[in-house]
Design an enzyme around this catalytic site. Structure first.
Site, PDB file in Angstrom:
ATOM      1  N   THR A  13       0.940  -1.255   0.158  1.00 51.02           N
ATOM      2  CA  THR A  13      -0.100   0.198   0.134  1.00 51.02           C
ATOM      3  C   THR A  13       0.889   1.225  -0.033  1.00 51.02           C
ATOM      4  O   THR A  13       0.387   2.257   0.291  1.00 51.02           O
ATOM      5  CB  THR A  13      -0.748   0.111   1.277  1.00 51.02           C
ATOM      6  OG1 THR A  13      -0.125  -0.111   2.421  1.00 51.02           O
ATOM      7  CG2 THR A  13      -1.835  -1.069   1.114  1.00 51.02           C
ATOM      8  N   ALA A 252       5.857   5.728   9.129  1.00 54.87           N
ATOM      9  CA  ALA A 252       4.548   5.422   8.475  1.00 54.87           C
ATOM     10  C   ALA A 252       4.647   5.593   6.929  1.00 54.87           C
ATOM     11  O   ALA A 252       5.742   6.462   6.591  1.00 54.87           O
ATOM     12  CB  ALA A 252       3.661   6.503   8.944  1.00 54.87           C
ATOM     13  N   LYS A 253       3.737   5.065   6.204  1.00 54.78           N
ATOM     14  CA  LYS A 253       4.151   5.227   4.686  1.00 54.78           C
ATOM     15  C   LYS A 253       3.804   6.441   4.200  1.00 54.78           C
ATOM     16  O   LYS A 253       4.423   6.740   3.170  1.00 54.78           O
ATOM     17  CB  LYS A 253       3.130   3.926   4.273  1.00 54.78           C
ATOM     18  CG  LYS A 253       3.865   2.490   4.319  1.00 54.78           C
ATOM     19  CD  LYS A 253       2.691   1.614   3.744  1.00 54.78           C
ATOM     20  CE  LYS A 253       3.264   0.079   3.898  1.00 54.78           C
ATOM     21  NZ  LYS A 253       2.327  -0.810   3.696  1.00 54.78           N
ATOM     22  N   ARG A 254       3.096   7.104   4.777  1.00 49.08           N
ATOM     23  CA  ARG A 254       2.796   8.545   4.379  1.00 49.08           C
ATOM     24  C   ARG A 254       4.003   9.449   4.469  1.00 49.08           C
ATOM     25  O   ARG A 254       4.285  10.560   4.059  1.00 49.08           O
ATOM     26  CB  ARG A 254       1.504   9.287   5.070  1.00 49.08           C
ATOM     27  CG  ARG A 254       1.557   9.278   6.414  1.00 49.08           C
ATOM     28  CD  ARG A 254       0.309   9.712   7.100  1.00 49.08           C
ATOM     29  NE  ARG A 254       0.654   9.660   8.687  1.00 49.08           N
ATOM     30  CZ  ARG A 254       0.302   8.652   9.432  1.00 49.08           C
ATOM     31  NH1 ARG A 254      -0.114   7.667   9.004  1.00 49.08           N
ATOM     32  NH2 ARG A 254       0.447   8.687  10.590  1.00 49.08           N
TER      33      ARG A 254
END
Ligand code: GLU
Length: 279
Positions: A13, A252-254
């Site tokens: 994701t 976090a991926k963000r």
């Protein structure tokens, strides 16, 4: 211990960050130390959030870091039949029920009741659809209402009796089957859920030591119950502490700055990034 099988199971994701690198290295090191095998699994059941480009990027980032895994990579989306079969077994044991509630319905019911106990995944489901009669269920299904399938946690507890799992750091942990309430085992949009897929996969892949962040410790209580209901072996667990950035925040991926790709582009060498991915 010989023959330990560990795995790293990211969801495609977003790009992997230092927290993922830590988790992958943690799993690979246990397998190496125990003279075992290290597997990679792509957890892509949620087709709305997963992207093939991130799947490619995961492989690229792990290879760049110098991590080696067994060539056969299991992609969950290729194995939906396995999850359906497990779901049928749960159905046959009478431990799941259809839930027609929308998020709104659940919020409303919780507001009506005044309060709701919280689990790791938010407020615990108030059990609205557990009490529907067979006729009501059939009518709603015929009416085309979408439904998820939830685990009847109390019934599961009664069937399984006392359960425990073993964590390498924590030792024996007694399972509380009611902790997260009646969790979803098959979402409305897909015939499985994270919990069901992970339990089936770890068993089918012969994983003997499940390595993952301690943010998933609560989920392990659910997984142990599902293993009992599905007659699957209970693996050992190694829940690791999470890696935090300089501000004490979880990666976090963000947070694009600390992705493996960004660090590589900044000119860091794999060994340097592996060093950053340490606690
Ligand atoms: N796919 C999960 C994640 O990316 C990990 C699940 C697990 O290790 O059991 O957070």
């Amino acid at each position: 211990m010989t023959g330990t099988v560990t795995r790293f199971a990211p969801s495609p994701t977003g790009r992997l960050h230092l927290g993922h690198a830590y988790s992958a290295l943690f799993a690979a090191e246990i397998a190496q130390r125990d003279g075992g095998r290290f597997l990679l699994r792509i957890e892509d059941i949620d087709r709305t959030r997963c992207r093939p480009k991130f799947e490619v990027a995961i492989i690229e980032d792990l290879a760049w870091l110098g991590i080696e895994w067994e060539p056969s990579v299991r992609c969950q989306s290729d194995h939906m039949a396995d999850y359906r079969e497990a779901l049928d077994r749960l159905r046959n044991r009478g431990v799941v029920y259809p839930c027609f509630c929308t998020r709104r319905d659940i919020q409303r019911e919780i507001a009506r009741a005044g309060a709701a106990p919280h689990g790791q995944e938010g407020p615990i489901y108030p059990g609205t659809c557990r009490h529907l009669s067979e006729d009501e269920r059939a009518a709603r299904m015929t009416g085309g209402h979408a439904f998820a399938l939830r685990l009847d946690a109390a019934r599961a507890r009664d069937i399984c009796g006392p359960l425990a799992f073993v964590d390498r750091k924590r030792g024996r942990v007694d399972v509380d089957p009611m902790r997260e309430g009646d969790v979803v085992v098959a979402r409305k949009d897909i015939t499985t859920s994270y919990h069901l897929a992970v339990v089936v996969d770890d068993a089918l892949q012969g994983v003997t030591c499940v390595t993952r962040g301690e943010d998933l410790l609560e989920a392990t209580h659910i997984h142990r119950v599902l293993q009992c209901l599905l007659d699957l072996p209970a693996p050992e667990y190694a829940h690791h502490a999470l890696l935090f950035d300089a501000d004490g925040k979880r990666f976090a991926k963000r947070d694009k700055a600390k992705t493996i790709a960004a660090l590589r582009e900044e000119g860091y060498a794999p060994a340097e990034v592996r060093k950053m991915a340490q606690r």
